[in-house]
Design an enzyme around this catalytic site. Structure first.
Site, PDB file in Angstrom:
ATOM      1  N   HIS A 167      -3.464 -40.966  17.637  1.00 48.37           N
ATOM      2  CA  HIS A 167      -2.079 -40.490  17.678  1.00 48.37           C
ATOM      3  C   HIS A 167      -1.164 -41.622  18.145  1.00 48.37           C
ATOM      4  O   HIS A 167      -0.128 -41.897  17.527  1.00 48.37           O
ATOM      5  CB  HIS A 167      -1.939 -39.310  18.658  1.00 48.37           C
ATOM      6  CG  HIS A 167      -2.425 -37.990  18.150  1.00 48.37           C
ATOM      7  ND1 HIS A 167      -3.751 -37.735  17.893  1.00 48.37           N
ATOM      8  CD2 HIS A 167      -1.758 -36.846  17.853  1.00 48.37           C
ATOM      9  CE1 HIS A 167      -3.881 -36.478  17.471  1.00 48.37           C
ATOM     10  NE2 HIS A 167      -2.686 -35.921  17.435  1.00 48.37           N
ATOM     11  N   GLU A 205      -2.987 -38.130  26.937  1.00 51.71           N
ATOM     12  CA  GLU A 205      -3.813 -37.016  26.469  1.00 51.71           C
ATOM     13  C   GLU A 205      -5.146 -37.485  25.895  1.00 51.71           C
ATOM     14  O   GLU A 205      -5.939 -36.669  25.425  1.00 51.71           O
ATOM     15  CB  GLU A 205      -3.045 -36.191  25.418  1.00 51.71           C
ATOM     16  CG  GLU A 205      -1.887 -35.399  26.021  1.00 51.71           C
ATOM     17  CD  GLU A 205      -1.212 -34.438  25.013  1.00 51.71           C
ATOM     18  OE1 GLU A 205      -1.571 -34.493  23.817  1.00 51.71           O
ATOM     19  OE2 GLU A 205      -0.355 -33.653  25.453  1.00 51.71           O
ATOM     20  N   TYR A 242       0.844  -1.185   0.000  1.00 43.92           N
ATOM     21  CA  TYR A 242       0.000   0.000   0.000  1.00 43.92           C
ATOM     22  C   TYR A 242       0.884   1.241   0.000  1.00 43.92           C
ATOM     23  O   TYR A 242       1.810   1.344   0.813  1.00 43.92           O
ATOM     24  CB  TYR A 242      -0.911   0.026   1.235  1.00 43.92           C
ATOM     25  CG  TYR A 242      -1.977   1.088   1.090  1.00 43.92           C
ATOM     26  CD1 TYR A 242      -3.197   0.789   0.494  1.00 43.92           C
ATOM     27  CD2 TYR A 242      -1.741   2.392   1.503  1.00 43.92           C
ATOM     28  CE1 TYR A 242      -4.164   1.769   0.322  1.00 43.92           C
ATOM     29  CE2 TYR A 242      -2.704   3.383   1.334  1.00 43.92           C
ATOM     30  CZ  TYR A 242      -3.923   3.056   0.733  1.00 43.92           C
ATOM     31  OH  TYR A 242      -4.863   4.023   0.556  1.00 43.92           O
ATOM     32  N   ASN A 255      -3.806   5.393   6.137  1.00 39.27           N
ATOM     33  CA  ASN A 255      -4.609   6.106   7.136  1.00 39.27           C
ATOM     34  C   ASN A 255      -5.351   5.115   8.043  1.00 39.27           C
ATOM     35  O   ASN A 255      -5.122   3.911   7.987  1.00 39.27           O
ATOM     36  CB  ASN A 255      -5.576   7.075   6.428  1.00 39.27           C
ATOM     37  CG  ASN A 255      -6.593   6.338   5.556  1.00 39.27           C
ATOM     38  OD1 ASN A 255      -6.823   5.134   5.715  1.00 39.27           O
ATOM     39  ND2 ASN A 255      -7.198   7.053   4.631  1.00 39.27           N
ATOM     40  N   GLU A 312      10.112   4.097  18.943  1.00 39.43           N
ATOM     41  CA  GLU A 312      10.400   3.713  17.563  1.00 39.43           C
ATOM     42  C   GLU A 312      11.846   4.088  17.200  1.00 39.43           C
ATOM     43  O   GLU A 312      12.587   3.272  16.676  1.00 39.43           O
ATOM     44  CB  GLU A 312       9.410   4.454  16.658  1.00 39.43           C
ATOM     45  CG  GLU A 312       9.555   4.154  15.183  1.00 39.43           C
ATOM     46  CD  GLU A 312       8.674   5.067  14.338  1.00 39.43           C
ATOM     47  OE1 GLU A 312       8.175   6.095  14.868  1.00 39.43           O
ATOM     48  OE2 GLU A 312       8.497   4.766  13.147  1.00 39.43           O
ATOM     49  N   HIS A 313      12.211   5.348  17.463  1.00 35.66           N
ATOM     50  CA  HIS A 313      13.563   5.837  17.177  1.00 35.66           C
ATOM     51  C   HIS A 313      14.214   6.317  18.470  1.00 35.66           C
ATOM     52  O   HIS A 313      13.571   7.014  19.253  1.00 35.66           O
ATOM     53  CB  HIS A 313      13.524   7.027  16.222  1.00 35.66           C
ATOM     54  CG  HIS A 313      12.790   6.788  14.951  1.00 35.66           C
ATOM     55  ND1 HIS A 313      11.540   7.317  14.708  1.00 35.66           N
ATOM     56  CD2 HIS A 313      13.122   6.074  13.846  1.00 35.66           C
ATOM     57  CE1 HIS A 313      11.135   6.943  13.508  1.00 35.66           C
ATOM     58  NE2 HIS A 313      12.061   6.181  12.956  1.00 35.66           N
ATOM     59  N   GLN A 332     -10.706  -0.486   0.667  1.00 38.95           N
ATOM     60  CA  GLN A 332     -11.130  -1.311  -0.472  1.00 38.95           C
ATOM     61  C   GLN A 332      -9.936  -1.906  -1.217  1.00 38.95           C
ATOM     62  O   GLN A 332     -10.001  -3.035  -1.714  1.00 38.95           O
ATOM     63  CB  GLN A 332     -12.047  -0.514  -1.416  1.00 38.95           C
ATOM     64  CG  GLN A 332     -11.428   0.725  -2.065  1.00 38.95           C
ATOM     65  CD  GLN A 332     -11.555   1.979  -1.196  1.00 38.95           C
ATOM     66  OE1 GLN A 332     -11.774   1.895   0.022  1.00 38.95           O
ATOM     67  NE2 GLN A 332     -11.427   3.138  -1.812  1.00 38.95           N
ATOM     68  N   SER A 371       4.350   8.265  14.706  1.00 33.72           N
ATOM     69  CA  SER A 371       5.801   8.153  14.793  1.00 33.72           C
ATOM     70  C   SER A 371       6.337   8.827  16.054  1.00 33.72           C
ATOM     71  O   SER A 371       5.684   9.703  16.620  1.00 33.72           O
ATOM     72  CB  SER A 371       6.373   8.839  13.557  1.00 33.72           C
ATOM     73  OG  SER A 371       7.695   8.479  13.338  1.00 33.72           O
ATOM     74  N   HIS A 386       6.154  15.222  10.992  1.00 36.71           N
ATOM     75  CA  HIS A 386       5.449  14.128  10.301  1.00 36.71           C
ATOM     76  C   HIS A 386       3.945  14.268  10.421  1.00 36.71           C
ATOM     77  O   HIS A 386       3.207  14.124   9.450  1.00 36.71           O
ATOM     78  CB  HIS A 386       5.858  12.770  10.884  1.00 36.71           C
ATOM     79  CG  HIS A 386       6.959  12.117  10.123  1.00 36.71           C
ATOM     80  ND1 HIS A 386       6.875  11.832   8.794  1.00 36.71           N
ATOM     81  CD2 HIS A 386       8.171  11.677  10.523  1.00 36.71           C
ATOM     82  CE1 HIS A 386       7.992  11.249   8.395  1.00 36.71           C
ATOM     83  NE2 HIS A 386       8.810  11.149   9.415  1.00 36.71           N
ATOM     84  N   GLN A 398      10.819  14.646  13.704  1.00 35.95           N
ATOM     85  CA  GLN A 398       9.705  13.752  14.037  1.00 35.95           C
ATOM     86  C   GLN A 398       8.398  14.535  14.089  1.00 35.95           C
ATOM     87  O   GLN A 398       7.370  14.091  13.581  1.00 35.95           O
ATOM     88  CB  GLN A 398       9.972  13.145  15.418  1.00 35.95           C
ATOM     89  CG  GLN A 398       9.803  11.661  15.594  1.00 35.95           C
ATOM     90  CD  GLN A 398      10.026  10.813  14.380  1.00 35.95           C
ATOM     91  OE1 GLN A 398       9.106  10.137  13.945  1.00 35.95           O
ATOM     92  NE2 GLN A 398      11.204  10.804  13.779  1.00 35.95           N
ATOM     93  N   ASP A 405      16.193   7.365   7.883  1.00 36.45           N
ATOM     94  CA  ASP A 405      14.929   7.352   7.138  1.00 36.45           C
ATOM     95  C   ASP A 405      15.145   7.107   5.652  1.00 36.45           C
ATOM     96  O   ASP A 405      14.241   6.650   4.962  1.00 36.45           O
ATOM     97  CB  ASP A 405      14.216   8.707   7.278  1.00 36.45           C
ATOM     98  CG  ASP A 405      13.485   8.842   8.598  1.00 36.45           C
ATOM     99  OD1 ASP A 405      13.233   7.799   9.236  1.00 36.45           O
ATOM    100  OD2 ASP A 405      13.160   9.974   8.986  1.00 36.45           O
TER     101      ASP A 405
END
Lengths: 435, 435
Positions: free
Chosen positions: A419, A414, A129, A213, A326-327, A190, A236, A261, A258, A360
């Protein structure tokens, strides 16, 4: 922006609030997304065409369902030399880093005579995506596709919304560099449904990656299990641990990289130097005034930014682990000592000359990283996300006699007699008895 | 049971129906589970106690919230010597196999002077769900916990429903062998919520693994992202590829070992020998009559079993790949040739003396495997599910000058000026200019 001092009485409570703050939009998109997924599953391309008319404002029959190789090539040819070189340098370095992630197969025989092993294969097809509009980053395209290519994925299907039919040529150029041959002009939940279930035109894929999104993220979450997905992504964030010997302007720029963003992004500075803390706060304000992204960055910094004073930087490290950022930048002369104390972080940027932004784009490690404290249990995107392991096993008569009786005992305990029988029949017959 | 012949005219369509058949219960539990998760998140232990009264029929204040180490030790001491030896052999072999999965860290400097690496850490805490009643398998407990232990997870919290306060001593014995020190008497979606969010008594965990009913599975799915989870699990399945030189009784037992798990389980035989196909079908019927699990096994075999005739076994292999089975037996003299054609399978059992059940218990590879065609994109449970990777990066002045300008170019093209500035300021200053 929040100012905290770990020496203050209320610090523990205030820090816990910071750790647990949820910056993710609580958009109630779950029901809408379920309906979109169900309709695409039932109607296929007709549903994609209808949603694209409604949400992206163009008719796929007119604009075309896919972007041709010619368009991608033309976009690449239209780039400036500098930009093309930069994209190619990035691609080359990302490939080099990810090639080291290829897993190794195993195949051996143990002391009991049991042959044991594991073999890795790439998935057959991956879906990518790519958001439209502001967040359509060619760097993200490279970061998402290259691990799949290195894994050996044979088919990569990219989907991207083209509002009004428009598409970012930088993204097409990156697609061309990455060798993507299948680009569909569909976006949103979709598009994710189309990739997961397949439609008349789009063959289904096995794994779907790439940012999007809230609708795209929720679609991936709901389809997890039908396909593999990269991760549940949130806003982020960066944590910078810096002593007073840094240039406040450098650190301010790092925090703002950061903040620009998204309004929900978060930038946090830990320092052991109160005057440096003030200097960074001032530098942030100065730089914000000049930034073309100041609207977003100001909102993010004011709402989510923090500067936290600690007596010594090693005191900061358990707090960093609680944030599981994250960073993480370690802007000190000896970053390895601090790094040794880090257990939970997506990616670490060591020393004074390693701004997060270099990671990045061109350093090589993946910039698709766990957010929202998910570095406690997950990793950045890698070649392994596009591969899977098949374990295997081979016994001969001797090996089955060595370990089979224990399997019979456990299966019996069991309450699973078939088995037990599947092992016991082979043991009995090879003792010369017939059952 | 379905009989197909790949030479028949309608085969392709019939096989596609088989591949796409959904055996998973479409229980609409999603809303119930959401409500349970929200209540446990809000109310903590009070909600756990209430749900346990309602669903498991006991009062945690009376029965106790947790199972003591003394109880676990007593359960182990109460086992027969054979059973204890079998569990210990299983544990030893599972540890040995999983120790080879430990990932290797990296740390090197490339030609541009960029230090690049990755470091793996275990998650801090893992939660383990163990079902109550029929499906409470000590073997599953070992298979779920040992990879976490090998990964180095410091805290493992087990939850299990104890209907009426009762608990399976075999499970407690296995917990003792595996070194689990924290066992909570709660089950269902509420137990998963307690592990993910934490309560007054139960500290939150980072990853939750273990099998469960539809409510447990849905709770894990909904909490994926709040915590890591092992996988979305569906009904179990086996595909056996066998020539006519096998004992039909052995192969019938192998098919039934899957069928006895659950009415939704699936067992499929591919063979190139029509007489052998008939012999296996007969043997299945004969063995079913004698099986204490015949009710489940008969339902499964009748509803989901299949015997598929192919002209040669290599013709079966693309069909096997389309099924992407959890378990695959290659019951031939030279299984490696067939195995070379397999891309999608959870675990493969090679040769005539390797019944799948031996892998369920004592061989070493994990028996927690992807079901429902998910072997197309996912792997069996492993040490990696309890670890995560932190990438890292370190540049000096030379390295930043080598690759930094490309980062500036890309950040600028993406409309992210603070990203560009965080690199550019360091480049400028080190050229001797002040900004």
């Amino acid at each position: 922006m929040l100012r905290l001092d770990s020496a203050d009485a209320g610090f523990a409570a205030a820090f816990e609030t910071l750790v647990n703050a949820r910056r993710e939009a609580d958009a109630d998109v779950s029901r809408d997304v379920s309906a979109i997924l169900a309709r695409v599953r039932a109607e296929g391309d007709a549903a994609l065409a209808d949603y694209t008319r409604r949400f992206d404002g163009h008719d796929l029959e007119t604009t075309g369902w896919s972007v041709s190789a010619t368009e991608c090539r033309a976009a690449l040819d239209g780039l400036s030399r500098d930009l093309r070189d930069a994209l190619e340098l990035a691609a080359t370095r990302i490939v080099a880093y990810h090639e080291k992630q290829r897993p190794v197969d195993s195949d051996s025989v143990d002391g009991a005579g049991v042959r044991l092993g594991a073999r890795w294969n790439a998935v057959d097809a991956a879906g990518l995506y790519v958001p439209g509009g502001r967040a359509a980053y060619p760097s993200s395209l490279l970061m998402n596709v290259i691990p799949a290519k290195v894994a050996g994925v044979q088919r990569i299907a990219m989907v991207t919304p083209t509002p009004g039919g428009e598409i970012n040529p930088l993204v097409l150029a990156a697609a061309q560099i990455a060798g993507i041959e299948e680009v569909w002009r569909v976006g949103g939940a979709q598009a994710i449904a189309g990739l997961a279930y397949g439609t008349q035109r789009i063959r289904p894929v096995d794994v779907i990656v790439g940012p999007g999104n809230a609708w795209v993220a929720e679609a991936k979450r709901q389809l997890y299990g039908v396909v593999g997905i990269d991760m549940v992504a949130g806003p982020s964030e960066i944590v910078v641990v810096a002593d007073g010997r840094n240039d406040p302007d450098w650190i301010a720029a790092d925090l703002l990289s950061q903040a620009e963003h998204d309004p929900t992004s978060q930038s946090i500075l830990f320092t052991d130097d109160a005057r440096f803390a003030d200097a960074v706060a001032d530098a942030v304000e100065r730089q914000l005034a000049e930034l073309s992204t100041r609207e977003t960055a100001t909102t993010s910094w004011n709402a989510n930014g923090a500067i936290i004073l600690v007596p010594t930087l090693d005191v900061a490290m358990p707090l960093v682990d609680a944030l599981a950022p994250e960073h993480l930048e370690l802007a000190v002369d000896d970053p390895d000592t601090l790094f040794a104390a880090v257990r939970h972080a997506g990616s670490v940027f060591m020393g004074r000359m390693t701004p997060e932004a270099v990671g990045d784009y061109v350093a090589g490690p993946n910039h698709v990283l766990p957010t929202g404290r998910r570095a406690r249990f997950s990793s950045g995107l890698s070649v392994l996300d596009f591969m899977k392991r098949t374990s295997f096993l081979q016994l001969d008569n001797g090996a089955l006699h060595a370990i089979g009786p224990a399997a019979v005992a456990l299966a019996t305990a069991e309450g699973l007699p078939a088995h037990a029988a599947s092992v016991a029949r082979r043991l009995v017959n090879h003792h010369g008895k017939e059952d």
